[in-house]
Design an enzyme around this catalytic site. Structure first.
Site, PDB file in Angstrom:
ATOM      1  N   THR A 190       0.858  -1.183   0.000  1.00 21.89           N
ATOM      2  CA  THR A 190       0.000   0.000   0.000  1.00 21.89           C
ATOM      3  C   THR A 190       0.891   1.228   0.000  1.00 21.89           C
ATOM      4  OG1 THR A 190      -1.822   1.172   1.067  1.00 21.89           O
ATOM      5  CG2 THR A 190      -0.345  -0.059   2.535  1.00 21.89           C
ATOM      6  N   GLU A 191       0.551   2.202  -0.847  1.00 16.09           N
ATOM      7  CA  GLU A 191       1.516   3.257  -1.148  1.00 16.09           C
ATOM      8  C   GLU A 191       1.789   4.187   0.034  1.00 16.09           C
ATOM      9  OE1 GLU A 191      -1.207   2.380  -2.822  1.00 16.09           O
ATOM     10  OE2 GLU A 191      -2.170   4.042  -3.844  1.00 16.09           O
TER      11      GLU A 191
END
Lengths: 227, 235
Positions: free
Chosen positions: A52-53
């Site tokens: 997840t960024e």
């Protein structure tokens, strides 16, 4: 003509089909919203690691209500949990993973996908408050950039088109599209049909597609379980 | 060496009108709520704020926008569950927005702290967000030139600090913190614990103290999400 509304796959079924192509050991980023559903259908016996960024590798499902840790969220700002072997990192490292070609698969939603691989998924171009987040980064660098989407818009207009009419997220970036009717690869600036629902004819599928569907070898039946 | 100051109010007291201020956090995760609220109390105007988002509800950055302190926002995603404070001002023309793709925002801040004035990225090539920016081709692909981003101040939330400013973070709250500490002339860090030098294992330091100017202890930091669930309003 086939009644598409009664034939088409549900979002869960589209997500299931996309999940079948995620290899064991793959590093995967799922866009926020609908693409997050792909994680539910991870094939048994395969282990994918989700990125997840905002800075986690190997996060797991949401915690039970009341157990949320609001420093431990995903890009959609939903609370998540950690799997054994998870890692935290800062934002520049996170996007180095994205742009640097380290992710195997990114799966995104779409307003429109063009036969050139162009993607429009961030702006309806209608004004209001513009917001891009990580969409323009995610389309660059992953070895496979796949889109999951309904085959047509709510008003029945094609989402697979010759050229996007909405503001672009990225140029020539999408490699495969999983729709509610078909699986289509993008190769050499063309849509190449790989799978379609048996209940819809090639002619009917072409009629709801805004660019030519090419074939290159056999077209398999798109078979998805009831979910 | 001791970079500790007595209170969040002391830590932000010299931030003047017109300053540029980076604020850490991704949504509420890692948001330095106590430093932001101290800045609202101090009340400088006409600020340029750099944050991933644009606030949520009526606390933190949203409350700062509501207080009319922010002239310009540089961010990637100015939407949230309750984005009223920003949305109303933006649509009324009362706040300037520079929209930057998230990874480009992070890399611009990293470059600012690393002394790299510009770099090329594939992100946004061929899109509206690349308009008027120089482009170049490398190995057959198009790239967009982006400039570094620096600020006068940054407000960052850490978990443990030692008095030299070495930092660790908590979970995904790390996000922009290490980058913003390096990219601001004066980085201001709130930490849950401040310990003596040597008490953080050097192998575990995430942000080395050289990037940190001021520290303040905030023993039980508030979480934006929890404040919003309680419908809190600041001030």
């Amino acid at each position: 003509m086939t009644d598409i509304a009664s034939t088409k796959l549900s979002n869960a079924q589209i997500a299931w089909r996309a999940a079948q192509d995620i290899e064991d050991g793959a590093y995967v980023n799922l866009g926020i919203g609908f693409p997050e559903m792909v994680a539910r259908y991870q094939v048994e016996g395969r282990q994918a690691i989700y990125h997840t960024e905002n800075g986690i590798l190997d996060f797991g499902p949401a915690p039970t209500e009341g157990e949320e840790d609001w420093d431990l969220i995903n890009a959609g700002k939903k609370a998540v949990t950690l799997n054994p072997g998870a890692a935290f990192f800062h934002h520049a490292d996170s996007f180095a993973m994205v742009r640097g070609g380290h992710l195997d698969v990114a799966i995104l939603g779409a307003f429109e996908v063009a036969e050139t691989g162009d993607l429009a998924n961030w702006s309806t171009g209608r004004g209001g408050v513009p917001a891009v987040g990580g969409a323009m980064d995610l389309v660059h660098g992953a070895k496979r950039v796949a889109v999951i989407t309904d085959h047509v818009t709510k008003t029945g207009a094609p989402k697979l088109v010759e050229r996007c009419s909405l503001p672009l997220t990225g140029v020539a970036c999408v490699t495969r599209v999983y729709t509610s009717l078909a699986v289509v690869d993008i190769e050499g600036g063309r849509f190449v049909l790989r799978e379609k629902l048996a209940a819809i004819s090639l002619g009917d599928l072409q009629a709801v597609t805004g660019a030519t569907l090419h074939t290159d070898g056999p077209v398999a039946d798109l078979i998805v379980p009831e979910l | 060496m001791d970079k500790t100051v007595a209170s969040p109010a002391d830590a932000v007291a010299d931030i003047p009108d017109g300053a540029s201020v980076m604020i850490g956090g991704f949504g509420g995760s890692g948001a330095p709520i106590e430093l932001i609220h101290a800045l609202i109390d101090a009340g400088p105007k006409n600020l340029t704020v750099i944050n991933n988002n644009a606030g949520n509800g009526q606390v933190g950055l949203a409350a700062m926008i509501e207080a009319g302190m922010v002239a310009k926002l540089i961010c990637s995603f100015p939407k949230s569950k309750d984005p009223r404070a920003f949305t109303e001002r933006y649509l009324a023309g009362g706040i300037e927005l520079e929209l930057v793709p998230q990874g480009t925002l992070a890399e611009r801040i990293r470059a600012g702290g690393a002394g790299i004035p510009a770099f090329y990225t594939p992100t946004s090539f061929g899109t509206d967000l690349a308009q008027d920016k120089p482009t170049a081709e490398f190995d057959g692909r198009g790239y967009v030139q982006e400039r570094w981003l620096k600020a006068d101040y940054s407000l960052v939330k850490a978990e443990t600090a030692d008095r030299h400013g070495n930092l660790t973070y908590r979970a995904a709250g790390r996000n922009f913190g290490p980058l913003m500490c390096a990219a601001a002339a004066v980085s201001i860090v709130q930490a849950t614990r401040i310990v003596a030098p040597g008490e953080i294992d050097p192998e575990q330091v995430v942000t080395p103290g050289i990037f940190v100017k001021r520290l303040v202890r905030v023993e039980a930091p508030q979480q934006e999400e929890e404040l919003n669930r309680a419908e809190a309003v600041y001030p």
